[in-house]
Design an enzyme around this catalytic site. Structure first.
Site, PDB file in Angstrom:
ATOM      1  N   CYS A   2       0.862  -1.167  -0.075  1.00  0.00           N
ATOM      2  CA  CYS A   2      -0.044  -0.049   0.042  1.00  0.00           C
ATOM      3  C   CYS A   2       1.062   1.280   0.064  1.00  0.00           C
ATOM      4  CB  CYS A   2      -0.756   0.073   1.207  1.00  0.00           C
ATOM      5  SG  CYS A   2      -1.759  -1.631   1.546  1.00  0.00           S
ATOM      6  N   ARG A  27       1.554   1.755  -6.012  1.00  0.00           N
ATOM      7  CA  ARG A  27       1.786   0.603  -4.880  1.00  0.00           C
ATOM      8  C   ARG A  27       0.552  -0.124  -4.630  1.00  0.00           C
ATOM      9  NH1 ARG A  27       6.325   0.765  -1.983  1.00  0.00           N
ATOM     10  NH2 ARG A  27       5.325   0.205  -0.349  1.00  0.00           N
ATOM     11  N   TRP A  74      -3.777  -1.924  -1.469  1.00  0.00           N
ATOM     12  CA  TRP A  74      -3.837  -3.002  -2.138  1.00  0.00           C
ATOM     13  C   TRP A  74      -4.449  -4.072  -1.459  1.00  0.00           C
ATOM     14  CZ3 TRP A  74      -0.923  -7.870  -3.235  1.00  0.00           C
ATOM     15  CH2 TRP A  74      -1.447  -8.381  -4.388  1.00  0.00           C
ATOM     16  N   ASN A 100       0.506  -0.348   6.137  1.00  0.00           N
ATOM     17  CA  ASN A 100       0.896  -1.152   5.047  1.00  0.00           C
ATOM     18  C   ASN A 100       1.691  -2.439   5.561  1.00  0.00           C
ATOM     19  OD1 ASN A 100       1.966  -2.085   2.660  1.00  0.00           O
ATOM     20  ND2 ASN A 100       3.845  -1.046   2.524  1.00  0.00           N
ATOM     21  N   GLY A 101       0.993  -3.677   5.149  1.00  0.00           N
ATOM     22  CA  GLY A 101       1.624  -4.771   5.704  1.00  0.00           C
ATOM     23  C   GLY A 101       0.640  -5.912   6.093  1.00  0.00           C
ATOM     24  N   GLU A 485      10.749 -13.707 -20.155  1.00  0.00           N
ATOM     25  CA  GLU A 485      10.755 -12.293 -19.736  1.00  0.00           C
ATOM     26  C   GLU A 485       9.745 -11.646 -20.735  1.00  0.00           C
ATOM     27  OE1 GLU A 485      10.679 -10.584 -17.529  1.00  0.00           O
ATOM     28  OE2 GLU A 485      10.611  -8.571 -17.949  1.00  0.00           O
ATOM     29  N   LYS A 489       6.283 -10.018 -19.863  1.00  0.00           N
ATOM     30  CA  LYS A 489       5.830  -8.833 -20.358  1.00  0.00           C
ATOM     31  C   LYS A 489       4.383  -8.576 -21.124  1.00  0.00           C
ATOM     32  CE  LYS A 489       7.907  -6.494 -17.919  1.00  0.00           C
ATOM     33  NZ  LYS A 489       8.443  -7.283 -17.231  1.00  0.00           N
ATOM     34  N   GLU A 492       1.320  -9.615 -18.770  1.00  0.00           N
ATOM     35  CA  GLU A 492       0.846  -8.928 -17.609  1.00  0.00           C
ATOM     36  C   GLU A 492       0.271  -7.404 -18.005  1.00  0.00           C
ATOM     37  OE1 GLU A 492       3.971  -7.421 -14.900  1.00  0.00           O
ATOM     38  OE2 GLU A 492       5.379  -7.380 -16.460  1.00  0.00           O
ATOM     39  N   HIS A 508       8.216 -31.129 -27.038  1.00  0.00           N
ATOM     40  CA  HIS A 508       7.833 -31.947 -25.928  1.00  0.00           C
ATOM     41  C   HIS A 508       6.512 -31.507 -25.647  1.00  0.00           C
ATOM     42  CE1 HIS A 508      11.782 -33.890 -26.039  1.00  0.00           C
ATOM     43  NE2 HIS A 508      12.361 -32.643 -26.293  1.00  0.00           N
ATOM     44  N   LYS A 607       3.020  -2.543  -8.045  1.00  0.00           N
ATOM     45  CA  LYS A 607       4.516  -2.607  -8.331  1.00  0.00           C
ATOM     46  C   LYS A 607       5.303  -3.376  -7.520  1.00  0.00           C
ATOM     47  CE  LYS A 607       7.964  -1.118 -10.487  1.00  0.00           C
ATOM     48  NZ  LYS A 607       8.312  -1.961 -11.919  1.00  0.00           N
TER      49      LYS A 607
HETATM   50  C1  AGP Z   1       7.559  -7.743 -13.603  1.00  0.00           C
HETATM   51  O1  AGP Z   1       7.165  -6.997 -14.860  1.00  0.00           O
HETATM   52  C2  AGP Z   1       6.400  -7.561 -12.511  1.00  0.00           C
HETATM   53  N1  AGP Z   1       6.022  -6.379 -12.233  1.00  0.00           N
HETATM   54  C3  AGP Z   1       6.948  -8.513 -11.328  1.00  0.00           C
HETATM   55  O2  AGP Z   1       7.225  -9.766 -11.685  1.00  0.00           O
HETATM   56  C4  AGP Z   1       8.039  -8.246 -10.387  1.00  0.00           C
HETATM   57  O3  AGP Z   1       9.314  -8.199 -11.399  1.00  0.00           O
HETATM   58  C5  AGP Z   1       8.303  -9.116  -9.252  1.00  0.00           C
HETATM   59  O4  AGP Z   1       6.921  -8.698  -8.486  1.00  0.00           O
HETATM   60  C6  AGP Z   1       9.502  -9.063  -8.317  1.00  0.00           C
HETATM   61  O5  AGP Z   1       9.536  -7.381  -7.928  1.00  0.00           O
HETATM   62  P1  AGP Z   1      10.917  -7.062  -7.216  1.00  0.00           P
HETATM   63  O6  AGP Z   1      11.849  -7.008  -8.548  1.00  0.00           O
HETATM   64  O7  AGP Z   1      10.464  -5.604  -6.822  1.00  0.00           O
HETATM   65  O8  AGP Z   1      11.304  -8.060  -6.408  1.00  0.00           O
END
Ligand code: AGP
Length: 612
Positions: A2, A27, A74, A100-101, A485, A489, A492, A508, A607
């Site tokens: 959060c 966040r 969040w 937050n937590g 990756e 991308k 997501e 396979h 994020k």
């Molecule tokens: C990547 O595009 C995502 N936002 C997510 O997978 C991110 O890489 C993952 O949550 C790890 O976050 P961090 O690098 O802040 O630990």
């Protein structure tokens, strides 16, 4: 995860807090709220939805106050709703708190309070903690600060909290464990937030609060204490983050801005470290621990998501150059397994935010078992950075877009320099190859610039495949993690299903998916696997699959097998992932935006995943 903002001083608090909440929406943004304290008047306003919806709610409300706290949520406990939004008020209405937590043992505490007749307006753990604090203060007849200390000793979990007392309009009390908190030092005012972006234009003097510390904040005074009520001298740092670095800088989205920042962020990452002409790499975190690193029997890499993909690239590079066995672990799995951690193991933790709960807890576990932890982190002063024995920052600057782009290439640059330094110290690399790879790495910023100058080509490719329902991404060797990756991308930020595979693995199973409606992205840059990739492409072609390939400038074979292709500048295969990922970042960005998606804040994502 959060967003937390607080202000206490001579200004009107509401404008500072609401603007800060907008900066922190990345966040978490399923609900938000503010508490404003003026003399002995405490007003709490909160609402499900984005901060802009809270602003609408505030029109016409009494916002006069010089003390205020604000929160973007969040959801962890209780679905997104008005009543679950923060701030929460205690049963008496005297206290207001944001958090937050996660309070892991909130349920038994709630039962205790229910037996005492407490009623709860929300489903949150935060409201339980707040009433727990008030209950302690009433029963012990002690100060709010002391009641908070007692409560924090009895809870388990993670928290960053800001607490207001209607009867003490000159104070904000804050505490943290496992969730970030930074305090901005002003003249006659103080700012509190999850990161510095809400107050960067007011002050660059900051204090990072550590785990198990409390902050008693007044307009003219900041007192830090530990849970034992002992004073701690605040360590004031000078921030080097500019407000401009926060704003979008003329781009439509933070994500595009951050993709285009990569030439400069890689340059910043290499600056002061890599000197190709002199043939040196200077990284104090490595030099001071070079014996430990050179003698490592095994390297464990712990991370999540995109950072985990960076770890996979590092596995290939470190094993190739340093001849040290490497295992890459999902942090969320590592923390719950009973992993074997031997003295002599080195753990590399990779994290953009430095606050990812799974990675943080995995490291705490590894540290308990005596492992040496090297952090590769972007957020300066973050929890993972501070739990590590040593580390190297990626210096990518604040990454606001939820999809990680510049942080990923920054991680790769740091990991490549790390591998080169260790290989040099171990003499497992020839001087000639070492110097060549230094030169290749130094050329990355300008080569990314060349790729970005042709971004419209990726936009055209994106438009052509916009309506596909599935994608396959295939690569080999160093480019296999790039395939993973690229798939992450795309899925997501465009919500299109995408999978990454080692190209040879296709036979396979995944090849059953191939037909004329399936775009297959091959990372087919010039390397030792190129001929094999060509064979894989022919297998796809024979089944009418659509082929998009990322190739090396001058490759005149692969285009004949491709429906579309994008070429990148030639570079050694060890360094290639930093370049080959960039067109894939662009592909996902253009597909996502063409589908009308807010690529900076994709649905369901945040994020920084600071809860498990
Ligand atoms: C990547 O595009 C995502 N936002 C997510 O997978 C991110 O890489 C993952 O949550 C790890 O976050 P961090 O690098 O802040 O630990």
């Amino acid at each position: 995860m959060c967003g937390i903002v607080g202000y206490i001083g001579y200004k009107q608090a509401y404008p500072v807090v609401i603007k800060g909440l907008k900066r922190l929406e990345y966040r978490g943004y399923d609900s938000s709220g503010v508490a404003l304290l003026n003399d002995n008047k405490l007003n709490v306003y909160k609402k499900k939805g984005r901060v802009s919806e809270l602003e609408e709610l505030m029109i016409g409300k009494d916002v006069s106050a010089t003390v205020g706290i604000g929160h973007t949520r969040w959801a962890t406990h209780g679905e997104p709703s008005d009543r679950n939004a923060h701030p929460h008020q205690s049963a008496s209405g005297r206290l207001a708190m944001i958090h937050n937590g996660i309070i892991e043992n909130y349920a038994p505490i709630k039962q205790e309070l229910l037996k005492k007749g407490y009623e709860f307006k929300s489903e949150t753990d935060t409201e339980v903690l707040l009433n727990f604090i008030e209950d302690i203060q009433i029963n012990n007849q002690c100060s709010l600060e002391e009641a908070l200390r007692i409560a924090l000793k009895r809870i388990t979990g993670a928290y960053c909290i800001l607490l207001l007392d209607k009867e003490d309009p000159e104070t904000i009390i804050a505490a943290r464990k496992g969730s970030p908190l930074v305090i901005g030092i002003g003249k006659g005012e103080h700012f509190l937030a999850s990161d510095a972006s809400p107050f960067i234009e007011y002050t660059k003097e900051v204090v990072y609060v550590n785990d198990y510390e409390l902050a008693i904040v007044k307009p003219e005074e900041l007192v830090l204490k530990n849970l034992g009520n002992e004073k701690i001298t605040p360590f004031v740092q000078e921030l080097d983050m500019e407000l401009a670095a926060i704003e979008k800088g003329g781009y439509d989205h933070f994500m595009l801005k951050e993709i285009f920042e990569q030439p400069s962020t890689i340059f910043d990452c290499l600056r002061g470290r890599l000197d190709a002409a002199a043939g040196t790499i200077t990284m104090s975190g490595i030099e001071e621990n070079i014996i430990q690193l050179v003698n490592a029997q095994r390297i464990l890499i712990v991370a999540c998501g995109t950072s985990w993909h960076a770890g996979l690239v590092a596995e290939y590079i470190i094993e190739e150059l340093c001849r040290i066995p490497v295992e890459v672990e999902y942090a969320s799995e590592f923390r719950y397994r009973n992993p074997i951690i031997n003295p002599g193991d080195v753990i590399i933790a990779i994290s953009q935010s430095g606050e990812t709960a799974d990675t943080l807890v995995a490291l705490e576990k590894a540290k308990e078992n005596g492992a040496f932890i090297f952090g590769v982190v972007n957020a300066v002063g973050s929890s993972i950075a501070r739990i590590s024995h040593a580390g190297a920052y990626t210096h990518a600057g604040p990454e606001i877009g939820v999809a990680s782009t510049k942080a990923f290439t920054g991680q790769l640059a740091v990991l490549m320099m790390m591998a080169l330094k260790i290989a040099k110290a171990k003499a497992t690399i020839s001087d000639e190859r070492y110097l060549m790879l230094l030169s290749e790495l130094a050329s990355v910023p300008e080569k990314i610039e060349l790729i970005l100058s042709r971004s419209e080509e990726m936009s055209a490719i994106a438009e052509k495949y916009l309506d596909a329902s599935d994608f396959l991404f295939l690569g080999r060797g160093y480019n296999f993690p790039v395939a993973l990756e690229g798939a992450l991308k795309l899925k997501e930020i465009s919500y299109i299903h995408a999978e990454g595979y080692p190209a040879a693995e296709m036979k396979h199973g995944p090849i059953a998916l191939v037909d004329s409606s399936l775009p297959v992205v091959f990372i087919a840059t010039n390397d030792v696997y190129h001929e094999k990739i060509i064979s894989n492409m022919q297998e796809i072609k024979a089944r009418k699959g659509q082929i998009i390939s990322i190739i090396t400038d001058g490759d005149d074979v692969t285009p004949s097998l491709s429906d579309d292709y994008f070429s990148i500048p030639a570079i050694d295969e060890v360094i290639a992932p930093i370049l080959s990922v960039v067109p894939l970042q662009l592909l996902s960005y253009y597909v996502g935006t063409m589908k009308g998606i807010d690529v900076d804040k994709p649905r369901n994502l945040a994020k920084s995943v600071t809860v498990e």
